[in-house]
Motif scaffolding. Structure first.
Motif, PDB file in Angstrom:
ATOM      1  N   ASP A   1       0.832  -1.210   0.000  1.00 36.70           N
ATOM      2  CA  ASP A   1       0.000   0.000   0.000  1.00 36.70           C
ATOM      3  C   ASP A   1       0.862   1.254   0.000  1.00 36.70           C
ATOM      4  O   ASP A   1       0.582   2.220  -0.719  1.00 36.70           O
ATOM      5  N   GLU A   2       1.921   1.263   0.813  1.00 41.74           N
ATOM      6  CA  GLU A   2       2.808   2.427   0.865  1.00 41.74           C
ATOM      7  C   GLU A   2       3.491   2.630  -0.486  1.00 41.74           C
ATOM      8  O   GLU A   2       3.605   3.756  -0.975  1.00 41.74           O
ATOM      9  N   ALA A   3       3.939   1.555  -1.105  1.00 43.10           N
ATOM     10  CA  ALA A   3       4.597   1.660  -2.409  1.00 43.10           C
ATOM     11  C   ALA A   3       3.636   2.212  -3.461  1.00 43.10           C
ATOM     12  O   ALA A   3       4.020   3.055  -4.284  1.00 43.10           O
ATOM     13  N   GLU A   4       2.392   1.769  -3.423  1.00 46.01           N
ATOM     14  CA  GLU A   4       1.402   2.259  -4.381  1.00 46.01           C
ATOM     15  C   GLU A   4       1.095   3.734  -4.149  1.00 46.01           C
ATOM     16  O   GLU A   4       0.895   4.486  -5.109  1.00 46.01           O
TER      17      GLU A   4
ATOM     18  N   GLU B   1      -4.331  -2.625  -9.352  1.00 55.75           N
ATOM     19  CA  GLU B   1      -4.500  -3.339 -10.613  1.00 55.75           C
ATOM     20  C   GLU B   1      -3.764  -2.662 -11.777  1.00 55.75           C
ATOM     21  O   GLU B   1      -3.923  -3.046 -12.928  1.00 55.75           O
ATOM     22  N   ALA B   2      -2.927  -1.677 -11.496  1.00 55.15           N
ATOM     23  CA  ALA B   2      -2.204  -0.955 -12.549  1.00 55.15           C
ATOM     24  C   ALA B   2      -1.188  -1.867 -13.227  1.00 55.15           C
ATOM     25  O   ALA B   2      -0.613  -2.763 -12.607  1.00 55.15           O
ATOM     26  N   GLU B   3      -0.985  -1.625 -14.491  1.00 55.80           N
ATOM     27  CA  GLU B   3      -0.002  -2.377 -15.268  1.00 55.80           C
ATOM     28  C   GLU B   3       1.409  -1.913 -14.894  1.00 55.80           C
ATOM     29  O   GLU B   3       1.599  -0.785 -14.444  1.00 55.80           O
ATOM     30  N   MET B   4       2.391  -2.764 -15.114  1.00 57.02           N
ATOM     31  CA  MET B   4       3.775  -2.418 -14.789  1.00 57.02           C
ATOM     32  C   MET B   4       4.272  -1.245 -15.631  1.00 57.02           C
ATOM     33  O   MET B   4       5.128  -0.483 -15.193  1.00 57.02           O
ATOM     34  N   GLU B   5       3.733  -1.074 -16.835  1.00 56.12           N
ATOM     35  CA  GLU B   5       4.138   0.056 -17.671  1.00 56.12           C
ATOM     36  C   GLU B   5       3.791   1.371 -16.978  1.00 56.12           C
ATOM     37  O   GLU B   5       4.589   2.316 -16.987  1.00 56.12           O
ATOM     38  N   GLN B   6       2.604   1.430 -16.361  1.00 61.73           N
ATOM     39  CA  GLN B   6       2.194   2.651 -15.651  1.00 61.73           C
ATOM     40  C   GLN B   6       3.060   2.862 -14.412  1.00 61.73           C
ATOM     41  O   GLN B   6       3.453   3.991 -14.106  1.00 61.73           O
ATOM     42  N   VAL B   7       3.377   1.784 -13.713  1.00 51.15           N
ATOM     43  CA  VAL B   7       4.239   1.875 -12.533  1.00 51.15           C
ATOM     44  C   VAL B   7       5.603   2.432 -12.943  1.00 51.15           C
ATOM     45  O   VAL B   7       6.131   3.355 -12.302  1.00 51.15           O
ATOM     46  N   LEU B   8       6.174   1.890 -14.016  1.00 52.20           N
ATOM     47  CA  LEU B   8       7.489   2.338 -14.475  1.00 52.20           C
ATOM     48  C   LEU B   8       7.447   3.771 -14.988  1.00 52.20           C
ATOM     49  O   LEU B   8       8.402   4.541 -14.792  1.00 52.20           O
TER      50      LEU B   8
ATOM     51  N   ALA C   1       9.951   1.828  -3.622  1.00 53.55           N
ATOM     52  CA  ALA C   1       8.555   1.556  -3.958  1.00 53.55           C
ATOM     53  C   ALA C   1       8.468   0.746  -5.250  1.00 53.55           C
ATOM     54  O   ALA C   1       7.700  -0.216  -5.347  1.00 53.55           O
ATOM     55  N   ARG C   2       9.280   1.119  -6.248  1.00 57.34           N
ATOM     56  CA  ARG C   2       9.287   0.355  -7.507  1.00 57.34           C
ATOM     57  C   ARG C   2       9.753  -1.074  -7.258  1.00 57.34           C
ATOM     58  O   ARG C   2       9.148  -2.026  -7.752  1.00 57.34           O
TER      59      ARG C   2
ATOM     60  N   GLU D   1       7.573  -4.406  -7.990  1.00 59.33           N
ATOM     61  CA  GLU D   1       8.123  -5.414  -8.894  1.00 59.33           C
ATOM     62  C   GLU D   1       8.236  -6.764  -8.195  1.00 59.33           C
ATOM     63  O   GLU D   1       7.967  -7.800  -8.797  1.00 59.33           O
ATOM     64  N   ALA D   2       8.628  -6.765  -6.938  1.00 64.42           N
ATOM     65  CA  ALA D   2       8.741  -8.018  -6.194  1.00 64.42           C
ATOM     66  C   ALA D   2       7.372  -8.663  -6.008  1.00 64.42           C
ATOM     67  O   ALA D   2       7.256  -9.893  -6.035  1.00 64.42           O
TER      68      ALA D   2
END
Length: 153
Positions: free
Chosen positions: A69-72, A80-87, A131-132, A136-137
């Motif tokens: 939750d903190e990372a998000e 439910e976000a895609e990894m592309e959005q996270v990156l 957070a990333r 990713e983990a």
């Protein structure tokens, strides 16, 4: 009433009041020293005390010292976000907190004007990286459990 006598009475009354206030403050300080809530004492870093089970999520929380939750929240993404959005969010926040390139000639302070403070933060940049890594983990495929491993023989 004579003025020296009045001054002495005022001084004594003030001393009594000051002594009582000092005593009450000391008693309150003793009570506060005995009571230390966990959040103030720093005992629960990022919800680590709640991560006591052997589940993968709790293991990741302890390993990265950050809940999902903190990372998000740091990267401003939903679960439910895609990894592309996270990156994408990671890259933006990382660049925003990076030190700017130094000018060719250093600025000399002008009398009466202050130089602008740095607009980067190593602390925030490191939180963004952690957070990333935490997200990713969480999305990485988990290794097979020991009971699922094929037996030799």
């Amino acid at each position: 009433m004579s003025s020296p006598k009045a001054l002495i009475q005022i001084l004594i009354s003030g001393s009594v009041i000051f002594g009582r206030a000092l005593r009450a403050g000391a008693q309150q300080a003793i009570k506060n020293a005995k009571y230390t809530p966990e959040a103030v004492a720093g005992g629960d870093v990022a919800g680590l005390k709640n991560a006591t089970s052997q589940s993968i999520t709790d293991q990741l929380t302890r390993q990265h010292r950050m809940t999902l939750d903190e990372a998000e929240l740091i990267l401003n993404v939903k679960r439910e976000a895609e990894m592309e959005q996270v990156l994408k969010n990671y890259e933006h926040l990382f660049k925003m907190n990076s030190p700017k390139e130094a000018p060719a000639q250093p600025q000399k302070p002008v009398r009466g004007k202050k130089l602008a403070p740095p607009s980067h933060s190593h602390y925030l940049q490191s939180k963004v990286v952690r957070a990333r890594e935490r997200i990713e983990a969480e999305h990485a495929p988990s290794p097979p459990a020991a009971s699922d491993a094929p037996k030799a023989g």
